[in-house]
Every structure is written in C-alpha cells, then in structure tokens.
Design an enzyme around this catalytic site. Structure first.
Site, PDB file in Angstrom:
ATOM      1  CG  HIS A   1       6.124 -35.424 -10.459  1.00  0.00           C
ATOM      2  ND1 HIS A   1       4.991 -35.673  -9.764  1.00  0.00           N
ATOM      3  CD2 HIS A   1       6.913 -36.491 -10.279  1.00  0.00           C
ATOM      4  CE1 HIS A   1       5.287 -36.869  -8.852  1.00  0.00           C
ATOM      5  NE2 HIS A   1       6.541 -37.086  -9.173  1.00  0.00           N
TER       6      HIS A   1
ATOM      7  CE  LYS B   1       4.909 -45.585  -4.589  1.00  0.00           C
ATOM      8  NZ  LYS B   1       3.536 -45.937  -4.068  1.00  0.00           N
TER       9      LYS B   1
ATOM     10  CB  SER C   1       6.094 -45.240  -9.297  1.00  0.00           C
ATOM     11  OG  SER C   1       6.707 -44.389 -10.087  1.00  0.00           O
ATOM     12  CB  SER C   2       7.050 -46.046 -14.604  1.00  0.00           C
ATOM     13  OG  SER C   2       7.375 -44.654 -14.390  1.00  0.00           O
TER      14      SER C   2
ATOM     15  CE1 TYR D   1       7.256 -42.666  -4.334  1.00  0.00           C
ATOM     16  CE2 TYR D   1       8.005 -42.889  -6.428  1.00  0.00           C
ATOM     17  CZ  TYR D   1       7.055 -42.780  -5.718  1.00  0.00           C
ATOM     18  OH  TYR D   1       5.727 -42.614  -6.214  1.00  0.00           O
TER      19      TYR D   1
END
Ligand SMILES: NC(=O)c1ccc[n+]([C@@H]2O[C@H](COP(=O)([O-])OP(=O)(O)OC[C@H]3O[C@@H](n4cnc5c(N)ncnc54)[C@H](OP(=O)(O)O)[C@@H]3O)[C@@H](O)[C@H]2O)c1
Length: 315
Positions: A180, A141, A108-109, A137
C-alpha cells in the site's frame, strides 16, 4: 470473550491479524489459536472443516485475506476475487456449522462507491459504481458482508462486519510490487536516503486524500466491537481525518530524513479521489483512535529500519 475462550485469529502473521493477536495476548487471553497459511490454507474447504471440527473456536477474527496495493489489485484481480471469496465463505460457513459464538469479518473502505459523498457513511454501500482498479477485491468484500448478513438473518449466527480505513504499522508489507502507499513511501524514502539519491518518485498526482489508522488502534476497535456490538449494520473503523498523498509523502520524507527532492508521476494511477470514513457510529460506541499519524509512522519506520539493518548484517 472470557479468558478461557478459544479465539481463532485467522491471518495472525498479517498487519491486522498480528495486531489483534498482540492485543488479545496483552489482555490475558491464553487460548489464542493461530495457523499459518502453510498449516491451514483457508481456500480449501476440507482443511477448514478439519480445523474447525478439531479446534471448535469460540470466537473468530477473520483477518486472513488476499490484500495488496493498487498495482497488485489491478494486475492480480482474478486472484483477489477468487481467494477472498473462498477464504471468507469457508470460514463464515464452517464457524457457524461448528458452533462459534461470534465472528468478526474484516472488510475494507474500498467497498464504497468511487464517488461516495465524503465522509462515507455505512449507508452508502451499494449506491454507485466502484473504483475500477480494485473492483474485484471490493466485490469479494461486499460478498463477505452479505454472507455475514445472510448467516445472521437465516440462522441467527452472531457475526459482524467492520470496515477499516487504510491500515499501517508493524508487520506491514514493504514490497513495492504489492504494498500500500504508506509502507511503499517509507521504503522509497529510506532507500533514497541510504543511496543519497537526488530524488524520489511518488506515484500519481499527489492530490488524492486518504485516511490512515495504526494497526494497534484498529485491533483495539475490533476487540471492542467483538465484545460490545452485535448488529446487522456494518461499522466503519477510522480516525475521522484525512490528508493528501503529497502531505503524507512530505511527512514520511521528514520522518525518514530524506534530503533530496520529491517528484510526482501523474502517469501512474491515483485511485479514488477521496476516501474518508464517517466514524460517528463507532464514536457513538465510545471509541476513538489514540495513535497520532506522525507518532505511528515514526514507530513503523523505526521497526522497518531495524529490520533492514538486521537483514543487511546477515548478508
Ligand atoms: N492493510 C490495510 O490497509 C487494510 C485496510 C482495510 C481493511 N483491511 C482488511 O484487513 C484484513 C487483513 O489485512 P492485512 O493488511 O493484515 O493483510 P496481510 O498483512 O496481507 O495479512 C493477510 C494474512 O492473511 C493470511 N492469508 C492469506 N491467504 C491465506 C490463505 N489462503 N489461507 C490462510 N491464510 C491466508 C496471510 O497468512 P500468511 O502470513 O501465513 O501468508 C496473512 O497472515 C483483510 O481482510 C483486509 O481486507 C486491510
């Protein structure tokens, strides 16, 4: 990937996994293997071992994860780090043990530093402090990226990691506690319109800038990278442009047709000030996003409104 290959799409009911499964089916892949979380809890190594020993997937798209918006990430940070570390470690290690030909891990960014230079290049990973609201999180990642790299280096396992920007589309999560920003705004404006409410409150100051990619575009890029990319470096997946949360809210308000006013609540967290991915590596591979934001949101809203209509007619 040949048509006869067994392809495991982990997380096939989610926003990203469902788009990947749709895309593979449209391409004529007949051996797409899927399991719900109840059938196969990827946090359990024994269950993952049994599944991989039995099915022996040739290709794995790892789109199963504990995912959520700013509120869920902040309040359930222990769940986010534990579940994601378990899921990705089990799946990557077991895919390697059972002879999977290739695995694609979705990061994820939010792995990039909070104040990374914009647009964010793949090289800025681990160059500064993370955004605190989703640190647990993000660290899970980053551990996934390093697991992929380590399995490549130690065992020559052909696994790759991709970093999508914010994703939206059908099968999104519209629950205001865990969603989101984009689906949350669709729901808020839809409910505001239905209730004829005078105003809708939008979280934060409205000034942060964000980039959004439609899940079908992301799936397209993932399939291309699975077929054509086999490198140690992570690859960003984005559209190459961003907008402010205020601009996004105005766009969604117009698409939904809400006629009241919009109020920003600056007491709620903004998150990272700007998150735009540098997508030159992906562009160099000949890929570009195709779905314009307005069209993608309009399609997503139509799907959401139809779902709400169906569920209210069943009451
Ligand atoms: N959404 C975004 O904006 C975004 C942005 C960047 C990167 N990504 C990445 O893309 C990937 C997919 O995200 P998403 O938005 O598609 O998430 P999602 O809609 O919440 O879907 C997650 C999927 O993971 C499955 N899952 C969760 N825990 C599981 C477990 N313990 N065992 C088995 N399956 C489990 C869920 O299965 P059930 O349906 O059976 O519960 C669901 O299908 C994630 O790695 C995420 O980090 C997402």
């Amino acid at each position: 990937m040949n048509k006869a290959d067994r392809i495991f799409v982990a997380g096939h009911r989610g926003l990203v996994g469902s788009a990947i499964a749709r895309r593979l089916a449209a391409d004529g892949h007949d051996h797409i293997v899927v399991r719900t979380r109840d059938e196969l809890d990827l946090r359990r190594q024994d269950a993952v071992d049994r599944f991989f020993d039995e099915v022996r997937p040739d290709y794995v798209f790892l789109a199963a994860a504990k995912v959520g918006g700013i509120l869920a990430n902040d309040t359930l940070c222990a769940d986010f780090i534990r579940d994601n570390l378990l899921i990705q470690t089990h799946v990557i290690a077991t895919a390697h043990r059972t002879g999977t030909k290739k695995l694609l891990f979705l990061g994820s960014s939010c792995i990039y530093p909070r104040n990374a230079p914009q647009p964010m290049k793949e090289e800025c990973l681990l160059t500064g402090p993370l955004e605190p609201t989703n640190q647990a999180y993000a660290i899970a990642k980053i551990a996934g990226i390093e697991t992929v790299r380590a399995y490549r280096r130690q065992f020559g396992f052909p696994a790759i990691s991709v970093m999508p920007t914010n994703v939206y589309g059908p099968h999104d999560n519209f629950d205001l506690q865990s969603s989101h920003v984009l689906p949350a705004l669709i729901r808020k404006f839809h409910e505001g319109k239905t209730a004829n409410a005078p105003e809708v409150v939008v979280w934060g100051s409205g000034t942060p800038r964000r980039e959004f990619i439609h899940a079908d575009d992301l799936a397209d890029a993932c399939v291309l990278l699975m077929q054509q990319y086999d490198g140690d470096s992570i690859v960003n997946i984005g559209v190459g442009e961003d907008l402010t949360i205020r601009e996004l809210a105005e766009l969604i308000r117009d698409i939904v047709g809400f006629r009241g006013t919009m109020r920003f609540d600056p007491t709620k967290p903004d998150g990272t000030p700007r998150k735009l991915l540098d997508v030159s590596r992906l562009h160099a591979l000949g890929w570009r996003a195709k779905i314009p934001l307005r069209e993608g949101i309009a399609r997503t809203y139509d799907g959401f409104a139809a779902r709400v209509d169906r569920s209210s007619s069943q009451l």
